[in-house]
Design an enzyme around this catalytic site. Structure first.
Site, PDB file in Angstrom:
ATOM      1  N   GLY A  24      -9.256   8.581  -9.866  1.00 55.95           N
ATOM      2  CA  GLY A  24      -8.252   7.734  -9.722  1.00 55.95           C
ATOM      3  C   GLY A  24      -7.923   7.362  -8.499  1.00 55.95           C
ATOM      4  N   ASP A  63     -20.668   4.406  -6.283  1.00 52.71           N
ATOM      5  CA  ASP A  63     -21.128   3.595  -5.203  1.00 52.71           C
ATOM      6  C   ASP A  63     -22.579   3.751  -4.864  1.00 52.71           C
ATOM      7  OD1 ASP A  63     -18.486   2.667  -4.856  1.00 52.71           O
ATOM      8  OD2 ASP A  63     -17.986   4.439  -4.513  1.00 52.71           O
ATOM      9  N   HIS A  88     -13.707   5.302  -0.819  1.00 51.01           N
ATOM     10  CA  HIS A  88     -14.333   4.737  -1.866  1.00 51.01           C
ATOM     11  C   HIS A  88     -13.460   3.535  -2.023  1.00 51.01           C
ATOM     12  CE1 HIS A  88     -15.097   3.752  -5.933  1.00 51.01           C
ATOM     13  NE2 HIS A  88     -13.780   3.658  -6.333  1.00 51.01           N
ATOM     14  N   ARG A 115       0.796  -1.342  -0.095  1.00 48.92           N
ATOM     15  CA  ARG A 115      -0.098   0.041  -0.087  1.00 48.92           C
ATOM     16  C   ARG A 115       1.002   1.312  -0.015  1.00 48.92           C
ATOM     17  NH1 ARG A 115      -4.338   1.742   4.326  1.00 48.92           N
ATOM     18  NH2 ARG A 115      -2.386   1.999   5.429  1.00 48.92           N
TER      19      ARG A 115
HETATM   20  P1  NDP Z   1      -9.163   3.343 -16.079  1.00 49.09           P
HETATM   21  O1  NDP Z   1      -9.505   4.552 -16.924  1.00 49.09           O
HETATM   22  O2  NDP Z   1      -9.902   2.148 -16.103  1.00 49.09           O
HETATM   23  O3  NDP Z   1      -9.074   3.882 -14.448  1.00 49.09           O
HETATM   24  C1  NDP Z   1      -8.365   5.236 -14.167  1.00 49.09           C
HETATM   25  C2  NDP Z   1      -8.441   5.305 -12.653  1.00 49.09           C
HETATM   26  O4  NDP Z   1      -9.928   5.158 -12.094  1.00 49.09           O
HETATM   27  C3  NDP Z   1      -7.977   4.100 -11.914  1.00 49.09           C
HETATM   28  O5  NDP Z   1      -7.262   4.672 -10.774  1.00 49.09           O
HETATM   29  C4  NDP Z   1      -9.210   3.403 -11.452  1.00 49.09           C
HETATM   30  O6  NDP Z   1      -8.960   2.753 -10.069  1.00 49.09           O
HETATM   31  C5  NDP Z   1     -10.125   4.413 -11.131  1.00 49.09           C
HETATM   32  N1  NDP Z   1     -11.361   4.067 -10.891  1.00 49.09           N
HETATM   33  C6  NDP Z   1     -12.261   4.815  -9.842  1.00 49.09           C
HETATM   34  N2  NDP Z   1     -13.507   4.351  -9.662  1.00 49.09           N
HETATM   35  C7  NDP Z   1     -13.454   3.282 -10.482  1.00 49.09           C
HETATM   36  C8  NDP Z   1     -14.381   2.189 -10.837  1.00 49.09           C
HETATM   37  N3  NDP Z   1     -15.611   2.312 -10.561  1.00 49.09           N
HETATM   38  N4  NDP Z   1     -14.135   1.253 -11.823  1.00 49.09           N
HETATM   39  C9  NDP Z   1     -12.930   1.443 -12.473  1.00 49.09           C
HETATM   40  N5  NDP Z   1     -12.045   2.153 -12.116  1.00 49.09           N
HETATM   41  C10 NDP Z   1     -12.157   3.025 -11.264  1.00 49.09           C
HETATM   42  O7  NDP Z   1      -7.693   3.144 -16.194  1.00 49.09           O
HETATM   43  P2  NDP Z   1      -6.649   2.826 -17.497  1.00 49.09           P
HETATM   44  O8  NDP Z   1      -5.397   1.983 -17.056  1.00 49.09           O
HETATM   45  O9  NDP Z   1      -7.417   2.158 -18.727  1.00 49.09           O
HETATM   46  O10 NDP Z   1      -6.257   4.251 -17.839  1.00 49.09           O
HETATM   47  C11 NDP Z   1      -5.439   5.001 -16.805  1.00 49.09           C
HETATM   48  C12 NDP Z   1      -4.771   6.142 -17.798  1.00 49.09           C
HETATM   49  O11 NDP Z   1      -4.297   7.176 -17.038  1.00 49.09           O
HETATM   50  C13 NDP Z   1      -3.775   5.458 -18.952  1.00 49.09           C
HETATM   51  O12 NDP Z   1      -3.973   5.905 -20.113  1.00 49.09           O
HETATM   52  C14 NDP Z   1      -2.395   6.182 -18.091  1.00 49.09           C
HETATM   53  O13 NDP Z   1      -1.671   6.545 -19.277  1.00 49.09           O
HETATM   54  C15 NDP Z   1      -2.955   7.544 -17.590  1.00 49.09           C
HETATM   55  N6  NDP Z   1      -2.317   8.017 -16.448  1.00 49.09           N
HETATM   56  C16 NDP Z   1      -2.056   9.466 -16.505  1.00 49.09           C
HETATM   57  C17 NDP Z   1      -1.548  10.288 -15.715  1.00 49.09           C
HETATM   58  C18 NDP Z   1      -1.333  11.459 -16.051  1.00 49.09           C
HETATM   59  O14 NDP Z   1      -2.357  12.260 -16.554  1.00 49.09           O
HETATM   60  N7  NDP Z   1      -0.418  12.297 -15.272  1.00 49.09           N
HETATM   61  C19 NDP Z   1      -0.862   9.526 -14.426  1.00 49.09           C
HETATM   62  C20 NDP Z   1      -1.008   8.170 -14.469  1.00 49.09           C
HETATM   63  C21 NDP Z   1      -1.620   7.249 -15.479  1.00 49.09           C
HETATM   64  P3  NDP Z   1      -8.460   1.197  -9.987  1.00 49.09           P
HETATM   65  O15 NDP Z   1      -7.110   1.070 -10.651  1.00 49.09           O
HETATM   66  O16 NDP Z   1      -8.349   0.878  -8.549  1.00 49.09           O
HETATM   67  O17 NDP Z   1      -9.565   0.326 -10.738  1.00 49.09           O
END
Ligand code: NDP
Length: 328
Positions: free
Chosen positions: A130, A159, A187, A98
């Site tokens: 996120g 939720d 969450h 974590r």
């Molecule tokens: P998603 O678009 O599926 O998810 C994005 C975030 O939303 C994750 O942290 C996810 O958490 C969260 N989340 C919150 N609620 C929910 C829910 N109910 N169901 C699913 N997800 C939820 O992730 P991808 O991997 O498809 O895309 C992430 C993108 O972010 C990538 O394109 C990456 O490059 C980008 N990114 C951009 C950054 C920036 O702009 N600086 C920094 C880091 C990443 P969980 O993982 O717990 O499911």
């Protein structure tokens, strides 16, 4: 015609981003009468994919869309922004502790908070999607000392919507018949979906269901663990429903809650209901004139108290962990 409203979306090339952007472009985030300019932030490796999405957005010929820009630099992406949807985050990968997860996300949400502080519009509203959303929101908020703290929120609307759907299914009613459902806390799987004050067509949901075992042993875990259920059935995490809830959260924040109802959002605690001040925790909230307010004066029974306290304890631990890591 009024100036377009700048909306920054981080993680724009991700799953949620893909579902979210087209809803925003069609005018559903703020209202179809408002023009929106999209500012997409991605990590350098994903900007090309975001540019591809920008081409598709162009092809949508959306009347409400005033333009799309793609950035890999938070300072530029948040310049002049009115609404920031922080979706991109570092997911937990196998073997990750974590502390590692919080540290990786600190590296994302600290500079984003600083960039919001430095350059966002004075009416900025921030929604963190996120994960771990509540604590990521806290990190960003702590690095934006010039922005009123109540502009930072985290999403528990999915939720909340999941709870409404489960109750509507059980009671055989439309979701519109239900009011005053609450998600408390984090969450995460410790969240507490609470029906103590909820009504169905004006009568108590608890009385209508008349089955405490169903509420405690089926409803609460079903809502709290719905994300895992979606992954198991769909083979991928929920994305469109998360995007839809993000739209609902901001739309409600801007346009208000209906008279006699409330929604759920993680907002900065003012100490209400024993939730330590400053934590970003989910509460029952109303929205009016572009501001969320925590619903006051609700009676909290022992069953609810135990569950709220457990989820809030997890948030306190997360806050301690990011403090120890020097992230706040
Ligand atoms: P998603 O678009 O599926 O998810 C994005 C975030 O939303 C994750 O942290 C996810 O958490 C969260 N989340 C919150 N609620 C929910 C829910 N109910 N169901 C699913 N997800 C939820 O992730 P991808 O991997 O498809 O895309 C992430 C993108 O972010 C990538 O394109 C990456 O490059 C980008 N990114 C951009 C950054 C920036 O702009 N600086 C920094 C880091 C990443 P969980 O993982 O717990 O499911």
């Amino acid at each position: 015609m009024a100036e377009p409203i700048n909306v920054t979306v981080t993680g724009a090339a991700g799953q949620i981003g893909y579902a979210l952007l087209f809803r925003i472009a069609s005018g559903q985030l703020l209202g179809a009468d408002k023009k929106v300019k999209l500012r997409l932030l991605e990590i350098p490796a994903a900007t090309r994919a975001a540019e591809g999405t920008a081409l598709e957005l162009e092809d949508g010929a959306f009347p409400a869309l005033a333009g799309v820009d793609v950035f890999d630099n938070p300072k530029q992406a948040f310049e002049g922004t009115n609404v920031a949807l922080l979706v991109g985050a570092r997911p937990r990968t196998k073997g990750m502790e974590r502390g590692d997860l919080l540290e990786a996300n600190g590296g994302i949400f600290k500079p984003q908070g600083e960039a919001i502080n430095a350059g966002a519009a004075s009416d900025i509203k921030v929604l963190v999607v996120g994960n771990p959303a509540n604590t990521n929101a806290l990190i960003a908020q702590q690095h934006a000392p010039d922005v009123p703290a109540d502009r930072f929120t985290a999403m528990t609307r999915l939720d909340h919507n999941r709870a409404l759907a489960q109750l509507a299914g059980k009671l055989g009613v439309s979701v519109e018949a239900l009011k005053k459902v609450t998600i408390w806390g984090n969450h995460s799987a410790t969240q507490y979906p609470d029906v103590s004050h909820a009504t169905v067509n004006g009568s108590s949901v608890r009385d209508a269901i008349n089955d405490q075992a169903w509420l405690a042993d089926e409803f609460i875990p079903r809502v709290a663990k719905r994300g895992a259920e979606i992954i198991e059935v769909r083979g991928a995490s929920s994305a469109a429903s998360a995007a839809s809830a993000a739209i609902d959260h901001v739309y409600t924040w801007v346009n208000g809650t209906a008279e006699g109802d409330w929604t759920s959002a993680a907002v900065v605690s003012d100490g209400s209901y024993g939730v330590p001040e400053g934590l970003i925790s989910s509460f029952p909230v109303t929205a009016k004139d572009g501001r969320f307010e925590i619903v006051q004066g609700l009676e909290i029974d022992e069953f609810s108290r135990t569950r709220i306290d457990a989820s809030v304890a997890e948030l306190v631990e997360e806050r301690e962990a990011v403090r120890k890591l020097g992230l706040i």
